[in-house]
Motif scaffolding. Structure first.
Motif, PDB file in Angstrom:
ATOM      1  N   UNK A   1       4.680  -0.570 -11.518  1.00 46.19           N
ATOM      2  CA  UNK A   1       5.176   0.801 -11.661  1.00 46.19           C
ATOM      3  C   UNK A   1       6.392   0.860 -12.570  1.00 46.19           C
ATOM      4  N   UNK A   2       7.269  -0.136 -12.442  1.00 45.79           N
ATOM      5  CA  UNK A   2       8.517  -0.134 -13.227  1.00 45.79           C
ATOM      6  C   UNK A   2       8.251  -0.223 -14.725  1.00 45.79           C
ATOM      7  N   UNK A   3       7.107  -0.789 -15.116  1.00 42.09           N
ATOM      8  CA  UNK A   3       6.802  -0.906 -16.550  1.00 42.09           C
ATOM      9  C   UNK A   3       6.577   0.443 -17.214  1.00 42.09           C
ATOM     10  N   UNK A   4       6.208   1.434 -16.418  1.00 39.97           N
ATOM     11  CA  UNK A   4       5.936   2.767 -16.976  1.00 39.97           C
ATOM     12  C   UNK A   4       6.845   3.851 -16.412  1.00 39.97           C
ATOM     13  N   UNK A   5       7.700   3.496 -15.453  1.00 40.37           N
ATOM     14  CA  UNK A   5       8.566   4.491 -14.810  1.00 40.37           C
ATOM     15  C   UNK A   5       9.963   3.908 -14.679  1.00 40.37           C
ATOM     16  N   UNK A   6      10.907   4.381 -15.499  1.00 36.91           N
ATOM     17  CA  UNK A   6      12.256   3.827 -15.486  1.00 36.91           C
ATOM     18  C   UNK A   6      12.978   4.091 -14.175  1.00 36.91           C
ATOM     19  N   UNK A   7      12.495   5.022 -13.381  1.00 39.77           N
ATOM     20  CA  UNK A   7      13.156   5.318 -12.103  1.00 39.77           C
ATOM     21  C   UNK A   7      12.930   4.218 -11.064  1.00 39.77           C
ATOM     22  N   UNK A   8      11.979   3.337 -11.292  1.00 47.09           N
ATOM     23  CA  UNK A   8      11.599   2.316 -10.313  1.00 47.09           C
ATOM     24  C   UNK A   8      12.215   0.974 -10.676  1.00 47.09           C
TER      25      UNK A   8
ATOM     26  N   UNK B   1      13.101   3.717   4.879  1.00 44.75           N
ATOM     27  CA  UNK B   1      12.080   2.690   5.033  1.00 44.75           C
ATOM     28  C   UNK B   1      10.963   2.887   4.016  1.00 44.75           C
ATOM     29  N   UNK B   2      10.196   1.836   3.810  1.00 47.48           N
ATOM     30  CA  UNK B   2       9.115   1.898   2.842  1.00 47.48           C
ATOM     31  C   UNK B   2       7.766   2.247   3.438  1.00 47.48           C
ATOM     32  N   UNK B   3       7.753   2.723   4.686  1.00 47.58           N
ATOM     33  CA  UNK B   3       6.485   2.954   5.380  1.00 47.58           C
ATOM     34  C   UNK B   3       6.046   4.413   5.400  1.00 47.58           C
ATOM     35  N   UNK B   4       6.762   5.287   4.665  1.00 51.82           N
ATOM     36  CA  UNK B   4       6.439   6.722   4.561  1.00 51.82           C
ATOM     37  C   UNK B   4       6.662   7.490   5.866  1.00 51.82           C
ATOM     38  N   UNK B   5       7.374   6.890   6.828  1.00 53.52           N
ATOM     39  CA  UNK B   5       7.621   7.594   8.082  1.00 53.52           C
ATOM     40  C   UNK B   5       8.854   8.492   8.012  1.00 53.52           C
ATOM     41  N   UNK B   6       9.768   8.187   7.108  1.00 56.34           N
ATOM     42  CA  UNK B   6      10.936   9.053   6.941  1.00 56.34           C
ATOM     43  C   UNK B   6      10.567  10.261   6.081  1.00 56.34           C
ATOM     44  N   UNK B   7      11.148  11.392   6.427  1.00 60.51           N
ATOM     45  CA  UNK B   7      10.843  12.657   5.748  1.00 60.51           C
ATOM     46  C   UNK B   7      11.659  12.765   4.464  1.00 60.51           C
ATOM     47  N   UNK B   8      11.054  12.353   3.360  1.00 63.09           N
ATOM     48  CA  UNK B   8      11.765  12.325   2.070  1.00 63.09           C
ATOM     49  C   UNK B   8      12.215  13.701   1.610  1.00 63.09           C
TER      50      UNK B   8
ATOM     51  N   UNK C   1       0.811  -1.218   0.000  1.00 66.31           N
ATOM     52  CA  UNK C   1       0.000   0.000   0.000  1.00 66.31           C
ATOM     53  C   UNK C   1       0.842   1.264   0.000  1.00 66.31           C
ATOM     54  N   UNK C   2       2.136   1.139   0.333  1.00 63.62           N
ATOM     55  CA  UNK C   2       2.987   2.325   0.460  1.00 63.62           C
ATOM     56  C   UNK C   2       3.897   2.570  -0.738  1.00 63.62           C
ATOM     57  N   UNK C   3       3.968   1.610  -1.665  1.00 62.12           N
ATOM     58  CA  UNK C   3       4.921   1.731  -2.774  1.00 62.12           C
ATOM     59  C   UNK C   3       4.614   2.934  -3.661  1.00 62.12           C
ATOM     60  N   UNK C   4       3.417   3.008  -4.194  1.00 64.10           N
ATOM     61  CA  UNK C   4       3.081   4.101  -5.105  1.00 64.10           C
ATOM     62  C   UNK C   4       3.151   5.468  -4.412  1.00 64.10           C
ATOM     63  N   UNK C   5       2.583   5.627  -3.199  1.00 66.69           N
ATOM     64  CA  UNK C   5       2.720   6.926  -2.527  1.00 66.69           C
ATOM     65  C   UNK C   5       4.173   7.329  -2.282  1.00 66.69           C
ATOM     66  N   UNK C   6       5.042   6.350  -2.002  1.00 75.04           N
ATOM     67  CA  UNK C   6       6.452   6.678  -1.775  1.00 75.04           C
ATOM     68  C   UNK C   6       7.114   7.147  -3.063  1.00 75.04           C
ATOM     69  N   UNK C   7       6.835   6.477  -4.175  1.00 78.30           N
ATOM     70  CA  UNK C   7       7.398   6.915  -5.457  1.00 78.30           C
ATOM     71  C   UNK C   7       6.918   8.322  -5.787  1.00 78.30           C
ATOM     72  N   UNK C   8       5.654   8.606  -5.564  1.00 75.22           N
ATOM     73  CA  UNK C   8       5.126   9.954  -5.805  1.00 75.22           C
ATOM     74  C   UNK C   8       5.830  10.981  -4.924  1.00 75.22           C
ATOM     75  N   UNK C   9       6.054  10.624  -3.656  1.00 74.17           N
ATOM     76  CA  UNK C   9       6.721  11.545  -2.733  1.00 74.17           C
ATOM     77  C   UNK C   9       8.168  11.793  -3.152  1.00 74.17           C
TER      78      UNK C   9
END
Length: 384
Positions: A77-84, A115-122, A39-47
């Motif tokens: 996500x990787x199929x459409x975003x080379x950064x992933x 971490x992948x939980x969105x708790x770190x301030x990107x 559930x956190x992968x896409x929001x983290x990539x967006x952040x």
């Protein structure tokens, strides 16, 4: 820096045009070890896209075969975003080894870990990378315990206590001044890390401590104030077992790797089994049960306790589940039974050789635990 070139395939369909193909590697790789974070992968990539706008970066999710399909979300996500990018690990778990594999998969100049939980301030990633590019440090740490930092995102008082206790213990042996040695949010030069990697133990969850204590010279550390945000999805992995593994890492580094920490944990679990055996046997004897039966019941109970503790703690990174759990339990019972017979046999040999009863028993116990550990590590909880 990466570039884009137009590559023309050998054969093109009619009206088909050549597409731009990315060449080279990014400047920054963000390594995200994850387990059950779908559930956190896409929001983290967006952040990260917002936080690292204008910079050349990629993110590598290192997934330990999460049952929630984390790696499938990454692949989509990787199929459409080379950064992933994604690394799927089968048959092994552990945050530290995930970070090591992710960092070594990169060719970027700088590597960040979060971490992948969105708790770190990107949003602090840019400042951390800038600190590295300035040449003022070898490793930049996102710190909750410097002016401007905040760790209110920890879930409860218990997790605060675990974190604070770990920090105080770590600061006692660190060769550098660091306010937040338990941080999982940091960045370093990849070439610097590659030289340290062979020295890393890869044990437990606190890789920052491992990196700092494995460096041949005390690294230059810059702390960057950051906040630790509340978790929005998934579950925290911080528990008492993580802290026990952290203590094991500290011992391993204090004794420069010659002390077999896993063996000591295995032996300690065995000692707990002995106490369980004695306690149950005495209770059953007081209840009027015959000695042989009471001893058998106590021995079986001790084996079951030992198996659970070894699977939960000693071999946490190789934990058995499902049908493998039952198969492993059966083999464990057989192995321990053989170890018990070996214990008795060796003790008798030493006693016949003129040794006292205590020394003979100790020799038998040592041989028994070494046998159990060797077979358990190579047969039951072997690496895949």
């Amino acid at each position: 820096m990466s570039t884009f070139v137009t590559q023309k395939p050998a054969l093109l369909e009619k009206n088909e045009t050549a597409l731009p193909v990315r060449a080279g590697c990014p400047e920054i790789t963000v390594v995200v070890p994850c387990y059950c974070e779908a559930a956190n992968v896409r929001p983290l990539v967006d952040a990260l896209t917002l936080a690292l706008a204008g910079r050349d970066w990629e993110v590598v999710f290192v997934d330990d075969n999460s049952p929630d399909g984390t790696i499938e979300v990454v692949r989509k996500l990787a199929r459409t975003n080379w950064r992933v990018r994604g690394i799927s690990r089968i048959g092994r778990r552990g945050l530290s080894t995930a970070v090591i594999e992710g960092a070594l998969s990169s060719s970027a100049r700088y590597v960040a870990v979060m971490d992948g939980d969105l708790q770190h301030d990107e949003t602090r990633l840019g400042t951390m990378i800038d600190a590295l590019t300035s040449g003022c440090c070898d490793i930049a740490v996102g710190s909750r315990h410097v002016e401007g930092g905040d760790n209110s995102g920890l879930a409860n008082v218990w997790r605060h206590a675990l974190s604070d206790g770990g920090i105080r213990l770590a600061q006692m042996i660190l060769p550098v001044k660091l306010g937040d040695p338990m941080s999982g949010f940091f960045a370093f030069r990849r070439d610097w890390f590659v030289n340290i990697a062979p020295r890393l133990s890869g044990a437990g969850f606190k890789i920052l401590m491992d990196i700092i204590l494995s460096a041949p010279e005390p690294p230059r550390v810059e702390e960057i104030a950051c906040t630790f945000k509340p978790r929005l999805a998934g579950e925290s992995k911080l528990d008492i077992m993580v802290m026990i593994q952290f203590l094991g890492l500290m011992l391993d580094k204090m004794f420069h790797g010659w002390l077999p920490i896993r063996f000591l944990v295995f032996a300690s679990v065995g000692a707990i089994g002995v106490l369980v055996n004695i306690a149950i046997m005495n209770v059953l004897r007081l209840a009027g049960m015959e000695f042989a039966i009471a001893q058998s019941v106590g021995t079986l109970a001790a084996m079951l306790i030992n198996f659970w503790l070894d699977n939960t703690l000693t071999y946490r990174d190789r934990r058995l589940k499902g049908t493998r759990l039952y198969g492993g339990l059966f083999v464990f019972l057989v192995v321990c039974s053989v170890g018990a017979w070996a214990n008795i046999g060796i003790a008798q040999i030493f006693q016949q050789g003129g040794q006292t009863f205590d020394k003979a028993s100790a020799a038998g116990a040592v041989i028994g635990v070494v046998w159990n550990y060797a077979v358990s590590s190579t047969l039951i909880w072997r690496r895949k």
